[in-house]
Scaffold this active site. Structure first.
Site, short mmCIF file in Angstrom:
data_model
loop_
_atom_site.label_atom_id
_atom_site.label_comp_id
_atom_site.label_asym_id
_atom_site.label_seq_id
_atom_site.Cartn_x
_atom_site.Cartn_y
_atom_site.Cartn_z
N SER A 138 2.48 -3.87 4.70
CA SER A 138 3.22 -4.70 4.30
C SER A 138 3.33 -5.94 5.16
CB SER A 138 4.44 -4.41 3.75
OG SER A 138 5.29 -5.41 3.26
N TYR A 151 13.37 -0.60 5.52
CA TYR A 151 11.77 -0.80 4.83
C TYR A 151 10.84 -1.37 5.89
CZ TYR A 151 8.13 -1.98 1.84
OH TYR A 151 6.88 -2.29 1.15
P1 NDP Z 1 5.26 0.83 -7.45
O1 NDP Z 1 6.81 1.21 -7.43
O2 NDP Z 1 4.75 0.35 -8.75
O3 NDP Z 1 4.37 2.29 -6.95
C1 NDP Z 1 4.65 2.99 -6.37
C2 NDP Z 1 3.89 4.38 -6.60
O4 NDP Z 1 4.38 5.20 -5.43
C3 NDP Z 1 4.30 4.73 -7.99
O5 NDP Z 1 3.39 5.76 -8.38
C4 NDP Z 1 5.36 6.16 -7.26
O6 NDP Z 1 5.51 7.27 -8.33
C5 NDP Z 1 4.75 6.56 -6.06
N1 NDP Z 1 5.70 7.34 -5.14
C6 NDP Z 1 6.70 6.96 -4.65
N2 NDP Z 1 7.20 7.86 -3.85
C7 NDP Z 1 6.31 8.99 -3.88
C8 NDP Z 1 6.32 10.19 -3.44
N3 NDP Z 1 7.19 10.71 -2.58
N4 NDP Z 1 5.20 10.99 -3.53
C9 NDP Z 1 4.19 10.74 -4.51
N5 NDP Z 1 4.36 9.43 -5.11
C10 NDP Z 1 5.47 8.60 -4.63
O7 NDP Z 1 5.34 -0.18 -6.35
P2 NDP Z 1 3.90 -0.70 -5.54
O8 NDP Z 1 2.68 -0.40 -6.26
O9 NDP Z 1 4.21 -2.12 -5.30
O10 NDP Z 1 3.95 0.20 -4.21
C11 NDP Z 1 2.64 0.63 -3.72
C12 NDP Z 1 2.66 0.58 -2.02
O11 NDP Z 1 2.60 -0.79 -1.99
C13 NDP Z 1 3.90 0.90 -1.42
O12 NDP Z 1 3.81 1.70 -0.20
C14 NDP Z 1 4.69 -0.41 -1.06
O13 NDP Z 1 5.41 -0.18 0.07
C15 NDP Z 1 3.61 -1.36 -0.79
N6 NDP Z 1 3.70 -2.58 -1.11
C16 NDP Z 1 4.29 -3.20 -2.12
C17 NDP Z 1 4.50 -4.48 -2.34
C18 NDP Z 1 4.88 -5.25 -3.27
O14 NDP Z 1 5.52 -6.43 -3.21
N7 NDP Z 1 4.99 -4.47 -4.38
C19 NDP Z 1 4.10 -5.29 -1.06
C20 NDP Z 1 3.82 -4.79 0.24
C21 NDP Z 1 3.46 -3.44 -0.05
P3 NDP Z 1 6.86 7.50 -8.95
O15 NDP Z 1 6.87 6.51 -10.24
O16 NDP Z 1 7.04 8.85 -8.99
O17 NDP Z 1 8.11 7.02 -8.00
C1 8X3 Z 2 6.79 -5.59 -0.04
C2 8X3 Z 2 6.67 -6.77 0.16
O1 8X3 Z 2 8.01 -8.94 1.03
O2 8X3 Z 2 9.25 -7.29 -0.69
O3 8X3 Z 2 6.37 -4.74 1.11
O4 8X3 Z 2 8.81 -6.49 1.81
S1 8X3 Z 2 8.41 -7.57 0.61
#
Ligand code: NDP
Ligand code: 8X3
Length: 253
Positions: A138, A151
């Site tokens: 991220s 985070y």
């Molecule tokens: P979502 O919440 O839409 O998706 C997260 C996914 O991870 C869900 O499928 C969730 O399942 C799963 N998950 C969480 N915890 C676990 C676990 N312990 N075991 C298995 N699966 C798990 O968020 P994003 O798609 O945005 O996030 C995906 C990745 O991208 C993360 O690592 C996040 O930190 C990263 N990210 C996101 C950004 C954003 O702005 N959205 C920016 C930068 C990075 P469940 O529904 O069961 O919780």
């Molecule tokens: C997710 C993006 O800027 O909310 O990693 O941390 S931010």
């Protein structure tokens, strides 16, 4: 046919990666915690001609992860691309006021969960001298932003672990990518604010954020780059975002 293993494939970036990689001809191993949702996604993808296997476990549960991988049918044991995507933010509070339980969940998922899968999948890649690990880092890992503390620290750890793994694999043909998105509109903020949709929507107010598809496009590009090309790190931001804390919210689009 190459196989891609995606953790956290039931939502957002992981789900978008599942569709993009399937469309590009990869077969999929999809992980998530919600068995019904996983099956629904698998059957939708299969309806579009994809080959999909689901593994329902929590990435924090090392024993469950070990068992799930050990039980993979022989013809599914060769994993070409691992997308360590499962992750979350919980809370947006000052470091001296945050909830211990939120910290534990973030550290255990974003760092230890990613390590669990890396430890289980990468030895096979080394043995075959072929493979690719794409860690979803991220912009938050580049510099802390207000109230992001724990985070941001977990995503800084994803950078260190990606760099460390790349060094440890330099003698092999296995590639490592740290893919660092900025604001992506997924379920991420709803989770961060413990289900408060209004707070979550405010995060994306006045700016056109990225979509899961935008990030999946970059993951696929990295995976499909020629074998001698290693996309080591990519920062992908919305046009009106400049860093974790500089966001212009009177966007023209
Ligand atoms: P979502 O919440 O839409 O998706 C997260 C996914 O991870 C869900 O499928 C969730 O399942 C799963 N998950 C969480 N915890 C676990 C676990 N312990 N075991 C298995 N699966 C798990 O968020 P994003 O798609 O945005 O996030 C995906 C990745 O991208 C993360 O690592 C996040 O930190 C990263 N990210 C996101 C950004 C954003 O702005 N959205 C920016 C930068 C990075 P469940 O529904 O069961 O919780
Ligand atoms: C997710 C993006 O800027 O909310 O990693 O941390 S931010």
């Amino acid at each position: 046919m190459k196989t891609t293993f995606i953790t956290g494939a039931t939502s957002g970036i992981g789900l978008a990666c599942a569709y993009k990689f399937a469309q590009a001809g990869y077969r999929l191993i999809l992980n998530g915690r919600n068995a019904d949702r996983l099956e629904q996604i698998a059957s939708e993808l299969q309806g579009q001609g994809a080959t999909v296997l689901t593994l329902c476990f929590d990435v924090r549960d090392r024993e469950a992860a070990q068992k799930a991988l050990a039980c993979l049918p022989a013809d599914w044991q060769t994993i070409d691309v691992l997308i360590n995507n499962a992750g979350l933010a919980l809370g947006l509070e000052k470091e001296y006021e945050g909830a211990f339980s939120d910290w534990d969940a973030m550290i255990d998922t974003n760092i230890k969960g990613l390590l669990n899968l890396t430890r289980l999948v990468v030895p096979g890649m080394v043995e075959r001298n072929r493979g690719h690990v794409i860690n979803i880092g991220s912009v938050a890992g580049d510099a802390a932003y207000a109230n992001g503390n724990v985070y941001c620290a977990t995503k800084a750890a994803v950078k260190a672990l990606s760099d460390g793994l790349r060094i440890d694999l330099a003698q092999t043909a296995v590639r490592v990518t740290n893919l660092k998105p900025g604001l992506v509109q997924t379920n991420f903020s709803v989770t961060r604010f413990h289900g408060d949709r209004q707070k979550a929507d405010n995060v994306y107010k006045g700016i056109k954020p990225l979509s899961g598809d935008d990030i999946a496009d970059v993951a696929l590009y990295a995976a499909q780059a020629p074998e001698h090309v290693q996309i080591a790190e990519v920062l992908v931001l919305a046009t009106h975002q400049a860093s974790g804390s500089v966001i212009f919210r009177e966007a023209k689009f």
